[in-house]
Design an enzyme around this catalytic site. Structure first.
Site, mmCIF file in Angstrom:
data_model
loop_
_atom_site.group_PDB
_atom_site.id
_atom_site.type_symbol
_atom_site.label_atom_id
_atom_site.label_comp_id
_atom_site.label_asym_id
_atom_site.label_seq_id
_atom_site.Cartn_x
_atom_site.Cartn_y
_atom_site.Cartn_z
ATOM 1 C CD GLU A 156 50.406 52.901 47.351
ATOM 2 O OE1 GLU A 156 50.872 53.656 46.485
ATOM 3 O OE2 GLU A 156 49.769 51.892 47.051
ATOM 4 C CG HIS A 216 54.394 51.478 42.155
ATOM 5 N ND1 HIS A 216 55.196 51.845 43.212
ATOM 6 C CD2 HIS A 216 53.118 51.720 42.539
ATOM 7 C CE1 HIS A 216 54.431 52.296 44.195
ATOM 8 N NE2 HIS A 216 53.169 52.227 43.812
ATOM 9 C CG HIS A 234 51.184 56.428 42.343
ATOM 10 N ND1 HIS A 234 50.061 56.757 43.058
ATOM 11 C CD2 HIS A 234 51.757 55.388 42.995
ATOM 12 C CE1 HIS A 234 49.955 55.962 44.116
ATOM 13 N NE2 HIS A 234 50.965 55.117 44.091
ATOM 14 C CG ASP A 278 58.592 53.823 45.919
ATOM 15 O OD1 ASP A 278 58.902 53.971 47.124
ATOM 16 O OD2 ASP A 278 57.483 53.401 45.569
ATOM 17 C CB ILE A 279 61.225 57.603 49.312
ATOM 18 C CG1 ILE A 279 62.375 58.110 50.169
ATOM 19 C CG2 ILE A 279 59.998 57.312 50.115
ATOM 20 C CD1 ILE A 279 63.398 58.871 49.382
#
Length: 130
Positions: free
Chosen positions: A88, A95, A93, A29-30
Site C-alpha cells: 500500500e 502491522h 512497515h 493505523d488509521i
C-alpha cells in the site's frame, strides 16, 4: 519524493503516535482491523523491509516486540499478530494487530471506524503500557 510515512515522522501529517526512538516510529493505523492496530516503520525511507540492513531489520523487530507487548497489555487478546505486506505504501512497515483468532489478521476484513477521541485513547493506553 517523501512517502506519507516520512511525512508523518517529520510531523507534516498528523498521526496517533505510540512510540519512537532514533531509528523507528510507531503509530496507530488509521484504518484499523482492531483497536490497537499499530504500524511500526523505520525512519529511514526504505520501500522493501528486506532491503533494510540486517542490524536495522533486527532492531526494528525488537522495537516492534516492545510495542506488541504493550498492545497486548492495553488490549487483552490471545496474541498480537505481526504482518508485513508493504504494497500500500512504498515505505517498509510492520502491522501489529491484537487477535482473538487468525481471522482477525485478514486485511480483507472491514476496517473499524473510530473517532478522534477513540484513537487518542487507544494510543494513550498503549503508551501507558510501554
Amino acid at each position: 519524493m517523501a512517502t506519507i510515512f516520512s511525512k508523518i515522522v517529520a510531523g507534516e501529517i498528523p498521526c496517533y503516535k505510540v512510540a519512537e526512538n532514533d531509528k523507528f516510529f510507531a503509530f496507530l493505523d488509521i484504518n484499523p482491523l482492531a483497536k490497537g492496530h499499530t504500524l511500526v516503520i523505520p525512519k529511514q525511507e526504505v520501500d522493501y523491509i528486506f532491503d533494510l540492513a540486517d542490524d536495522d531489520l533486527a532492531a526494528m523487530s525488537v522495537f516492534a516486540k516492545h510495542i506488541a507487548l504493550a498492545i497486548g497489555k492495553a488490549f487483552p487478546c490471545r496474541k498480537v499478530g505481526m504482518a508485513v505486506l508493504g504494497l500500500e505504501v512504498p515505505h517498509a512497515h510492520i502491522h501489529l494487530v491484537p487477535m482473538q483468532s487468525e481471522k482477525d489478521l485478514l486485511f480483507s476484513n472491514p476496517k473499524l471506524k473510530l473517532t478522534d477521541e477513540e484513537f487518542q485513547g487507544i494510543a494513550a493506553a498503549i503508551r501507558a503500557a510501554l
